[in-house]
Every structure is written in C-alpha cells, then in structure tokens.
Design a protein around this motif. Structure first.
Motif, PDB file in Angstrom:
ATOM      1  N   TRP A  29      43.984  60.831  33.395  1.00  0.00           N
ATOM      2  CA  TRP A  29      42.880  59.895  33.596  1.00  0.00           C
ATOM      3  C   TRP A  29      42.574  59.088  32.337  1.00  0.00           C
ATOM      4  CZ3 TRP A  29      41.174  57.984  37.900  1.00  0.00           C
ATOM      5  CH2 TRP A  29      41.493  58.659  39.083  1.00  0.00           C
ATOM      6  N   ARG A  30      42.936  59.630  31.181  1.00  0.00           N
ATOM      7  CA  ARG A  30      42.804  58.834  29.953  1.00  0.00           C
ATOM      8  C   ARG A  30      43.748  57.641  30.005  1.00  0.00           C
ATOM      9  NH1 ARG A  30      45.163  57.835  25.404  1.00  0.00           N
ATOM     10  NH2 ARG A  30      46.903  59.246  25.839  1.00  0.00           N
ATOM     11  N   LEU A  31      44.964  57.878  30.500  1.00  0.00           N
ATOM     12  CA  LEU A  31      45.925  56.788  30.628  1.00  0.00           C
ATOM     13  C   LEU A  31      45.501  55.809  31.727  1.00  0.00           C
ATOM     14  CD1 LEU A  31      49.270  58.787  30.328  1.00  0.00           C
ATOM     15  CD2 LEU A  31      48.326  57.195  28.656  1.00  0.00           C
ATOM     16  N   LEU A  32      45.009  56.336  32.838  1.00  0.00           N
ATOM     17  CA  LEU A  32      44.568  55.465  33.929  1.00  0.00           C
ATOM     18  C   LEU A  32      43.395  54.580  33.520  1.00  0.00           C
ATOM     19  CD1 LEU A  32      44.792  58.013  36.893  1.00  0.00           C
ATOM     20  CD2 LEU A  32      46.198  55.956  36.592  1.00  0.00           C
ATOM     21  N   ALA A  33      42.607  55.056  32.549  1.00  0.00           N
ATOM     22  CA  ALA A  33      41.453  54.288  32.082  1.00  0.00           C
ATOM     23  C   ALA A  33      41.745  53.486  30.813  1.00  0.00           C
ATOM     24  CB  ALA A  33      40.274  55.227  31.822  1.00  0.00           C
ATOM     25  N   ASP A  35      43.076  50.456  28.373  1.00  0.00           N
ATOM     26  CA  ASP A  35      42.895  49.010  28.530  1.00  0.00           C
ATOM     27  C   ASP A  35      44.041  48.376  29.306  1.00  0.00           C
ATOM     28  OD1 ASP A  35      40.597  49.282  27.105  1.00  0.00           O
ATOM     29  OD2 ASP A  35      41.279  48.217  25.314  1.00  0.00           O
ATOM     30  N   ALA A  36      45.259  48.908  29.143  1.00  0.00           N
ATOM     31  CA  ALA A  36      46.426  48.311  29.790  1.00  0.00           C
ATOM     32  C   ALA A  36      46.470  48.582  31.289  1.00  0.00           C
ATOM     33  CB  ALA A  36      47.707  48.836  29.138  1.00  0.00           C
ATOM     34  N   ARG A  37      45.800  49.650  31.750  1.00  0.00           N
ATOM     35  CA  ARG A  37      45.940  50.051  33.153  1.00  0.00           C
ATOM     36  C   ARG A  37      44.620  50.117  33.923  1.00  0.00           C
ATOM     37  NH1 ARG A  37      50.930  51.862  34.962  1.00  0.00           N
ATOM     38  NH2 ARG A  37      52.499  51.346  33.407  1.00  0.00           N
ATOM     39  N   VAL A  38      43.492  50.016  33.247  1.00  0.00           N
ATOM     40  CA  VAL A  38      42.218  50.299  33.907  1.00  0.00           C
ATOM     41  C   VAL A  38      41.905  49.322  35.045  1.00  0.00           C
ATOM     42  CG1 VAL A  38      40.768  48.952  32.304  1.00  0.00           C
ATOM     43  CG2 VAL A  38      39.810  50.926  33.507  1.00  0.00           C
ATOM     44  N   GLU A  39      42.290  48.044  34.890  1.00  0.00           N
ATOM     45  CA  GLU A  39      41.985  47.085  35.963  1.00  0.00           C
ATOM     46  C   GLU A  39      42.810  47.375  37.209  1.00  0.00           C
ATOM     47  OE1 GLU A  39      40.366  43.043  34.623  1.00  0.00           O
ATOM     48  OE2 GLU A  39      42.083  43.371  33.300  1.00  0.00           O
ATOM     49  N   GLN A  40      44.063  47.811  37.009  1.00  0.00           N
ATOM     50  CA  GLN A  40      44.874  48.199  38.165  1.00  0.00           C
ATOM     51  C   GLN A  40      44.293  49.452  38.822  1.00  0.00           C
ATOM     52  OE1 GLN A  40      48.759  49.860  37.378  1.00  0.00           O
ATOM     53  NE2 GLN A  40      49.617  48.934  39.245  1.00  0.00           N
ATOM     54  N   LEU A 107      33.474  55.939  36.688  1.00  0.00           N
ATOM     55  CA  LEU A 107      33.939  55.942  35.296  1.00  0.00           C
ATOM     56  C   LEU A 107      34.900  54.782  35.036  1.00  0.00           C
ATOM     57  CD1 LEU A 107      34.599  59.783  34.952  1.00  0.00           C
ATOM     58  CD2 LEU A 107      32.586  58.499  34.213  1.00  0.00           C
ATOM     59  N   ILE A 108      35.800  54.550  35.981  1.00  0.00           N
ATOM     60  CA  ILE A 108      36.780  53.464  35.812  1.00  0.00           C
ATOM     61  C   ILE A 108      36.081  52.108  35.831  1.00  0.00           C
ATOM     62  CG2 ILE A 108      38.720  52.290  36.928  1.00  0.00           C
ATOM     63  CD1 ILE A 108      39.506  54.850  35.456  1.00  0.00           C
ATOM     64  N   ALA A 109      35.127  51.906  36.764  1.00  0.00           N
ATOM     65  CA  ALA A 109      34.415  50.630  36.850  1.00  0.00           C
ATOM     66  C   ALA A 109      33.635  50.360  35.567  1.00  0.00           C
ATOM     67  CB  ALA A 109      33.475  50.639  38.053  1.00  0.00           C
ATOM     68  N   ALA A 110      33.066  51.408  34.985  1.00  0.00           N
ATOM     69  CA  ALA A 110      32.332  51.234  33.728  1.00  0.00           C
ATOM     70  C   ALA A 110      33.286  50.795  32.616  1.00  0.00           C
ATOM     71  CB  ALA A 110      31.632  52.533  33.346  1.00  0.00           C
ATOM     72  N   ALA A 111      34.505  51.369  32.609  1.00  0.00           N
ATOM     73  CA  ALA A 111      35.498  50.984  31.601  1.00  0.00           C
ATOM     74  C   ALA A 111      35.945  49.535  31.801  1.00  0.00           C
ATOM     75  CB  ALA A 111      36.704  51.934  31.666  1.00  0.00           C
TER      76      ALA A 111
END
Length: 284
Positions: A29-33, A35-40, A107-111
């Motif tokens: 989840w650190r990788l999913l969040a 900067d390079a992947r969070v929007e996807q 959490l992802i939307a906040a990031a």
C-alpha cells in the motif's frame, strides 16, 4: 519491490488491488500510494465503488421483481424466501468488501489531494469566498440603508466585480468571485429554507431546541441530495461527515440572518429561536 503492472494498465491494477485489499500488506500500500501510482490507484478504487453501487441497484431491482412474481404466484413463497436468503448473504459479503474499499480509498484520496494541492486550493477558495461574501454583505447593507457609497466603497465593489478564481481539476472553468458568492448564497438559502422548516417542526411552541434533535431529520432530508463522490471526498480529507458539516454551516447562515442563536456547550448545544416569523417566512 515494484508493482507488477504499468501505470496505464488499469485492468491489471484492478486485479492486483483486489488481492491487496485482502492482504493489507503495508509495503504494497505504500507503493500504491506513491506519487507515481496514487492517481491510478484512486481511479481503480473509485471504479470498484461504482461497480458496487451499480450491482446494488441491479440487485434491488431483481428483488422487487422477485417479490412481484411471488405475489402473482409465478414462484412459490419457499422459492422466494430461499432466493432472498441467498441474496442477503451476498449483500453482507458485498457490504464488507465495500467497507474495505472505502477504508483504503479514504487514505488514497487524501494522498491524491495532497499531490494535486487540492487542500491548499480549497482553503484559498474558502478564504476568497468569505472575503467576497463580506464585501457583498457590506454593499447590500450600504445600498439598503439609502446612504451614498463612498469612493472607498465603490472601489471595493469594483474590485469584487473584477476578481475571479481559476478553474478546478474536475473541469469547471474560471469563475468570477461575484458568481461564486451568488451561488454560495443561493445554496445556503436553499439549505437554510430546509433547516428553518425542520427547526419549526421540531420546536413546536418551544423557543429552543437541542441540536441533536434536528440531526436525524436533517440527515434524512439532506443526505440524499448530496453526491456520493462529494461525501467520499469530504471524508477523505479527514473532516468527518459532509452532511453534518452542511448543518453546521447552515446554522451559521441562519445566525447571520439573526433568526437563531447557538447556545450551550458543544456536547449539549441548543438552537434558540430569535425570530420565529423570520423562520416561517424563510421556510415558505
């Protein structure tokens, strides 16, 4: 560790994230969040929530059809009850999965908001709106009082007319501050009308009502009018419930109109009716 799909392959991302939701591995989840992947990741989680909502709508329609068929004798009550029990079990599993998706999406939307700078923009727009509303209220007061505006008044009003705010990431174009203030005022008046009616109904002949006594009816009336995405985005900011926040702001709107006043400690707040005829007029 790297993610096993490309930033433009949302189908592969969907399969991977589906598994990640159940594993809850912190490094994943650190990788999913990142900067390079969070929007996807945000896109994929929102798509999951959309599918869940569409499935729920479809199943609700199927249940209605099944009830009608059972009433018409096309299927037996035993068949209907068996199908209803199976559907209830599926609905429970779906609800658990939806809760899991929403927990991670907050959490992802906040990031995503931090990455785009949306939080800062929202704060600045709120500040501009507050200043614009104050200037507009000052203009209304001067003109309503029949006084002659000063040169400073005119300069201030001209400045308000000339200002605008930039477009938003969701596609809304540049907007003049005056238009923004007017739309905000119209929304507040609409919600103020709703709240005025609720206050009068709950208060009866009393001159004060507990805020808690208004909340259930407010949620019943206002919650269905709010977009699910809006509520999700607001929750993602860590600010709680958008419905409750709208109630707080609408109370402030009625206070500024001199119709009500909040009193008492925050955990036992009351709303005092200062101008019942004014509330009745607003409620229509």
């Amino acid at each position: 560790m790297t993610l096993p799909y490309e930033p433009d392959d949302d189908q592969a991302a969907d399969r991977f994230i589906n598994l990640a939701l159940r594993s809850r591995d912190e490094e994943t989840w650190r990788l999913l969040a990142s900067d390079a992947r969070v929007e996807q990741t945000d896109r994929v989680l929102r798509a999951m929530l959309d599918r869940i909502a569409a499935t729920r709508t479809h199943r609700t329609a199927e249940r209605a059809t099944a009830r009608a068929r059972a009433s018409a004798g096309e299927i037996t009550q035993a068949e209907y009850q068996r199908d209803a029990a199976e559907e209830a079990a599926r609905a429970t599993k779906t609800a658990h999965f939806e809760t899991l998706v929403r927990e991670h999406h907050r959490l992802i939307a906040a990031a995503v908001r931090r990455l785009r700078g949306d939080d800062v923009r929202d704060e600045l727009v709120d500040l501009v709106l507050a200043l614009g509303s104050a200037v507009d209220a000052h203009r209304s007061a001067v003109l309503a009082g029949g006084g002659e505006p000063t040169a400073a008044d005119l300069a201030l009003w001209e400045r308000l007319a000339a200002l605008d705010v930039p477009g938003t990431p969701d596609g809304e174009g540049r907007t003049s501050v005056e238009d923004l203030v007017k739309r905000h005022g119209d929304r507040q008046d609409d919600l103020g009308r709703v709240l005025a009616g609720i206050i009068l109904e709950v208060a009866g002949e009393a001159t004060s009502v507990p805020r808690s006594a208004l909340l259930a009816e407010w949620k019943r009336v206002v919650a269905p009018t709010l977009d699910t995405g809006q509520k999700g985005e607001f929750a993602a900011k860590g600010k709680g419930s958008l419905v409750t926040e709208r109630l707080r702001k609408t109370m402030g709107h009625l206070e500024r109109k001199g119709l009500v006043k909040r009193s008492g400690p925050p955990d036992a707040q009351r709303l005092d009716l200062l101008d019942r005829p004014g509330l009745e007029e607003l409620a229509g």
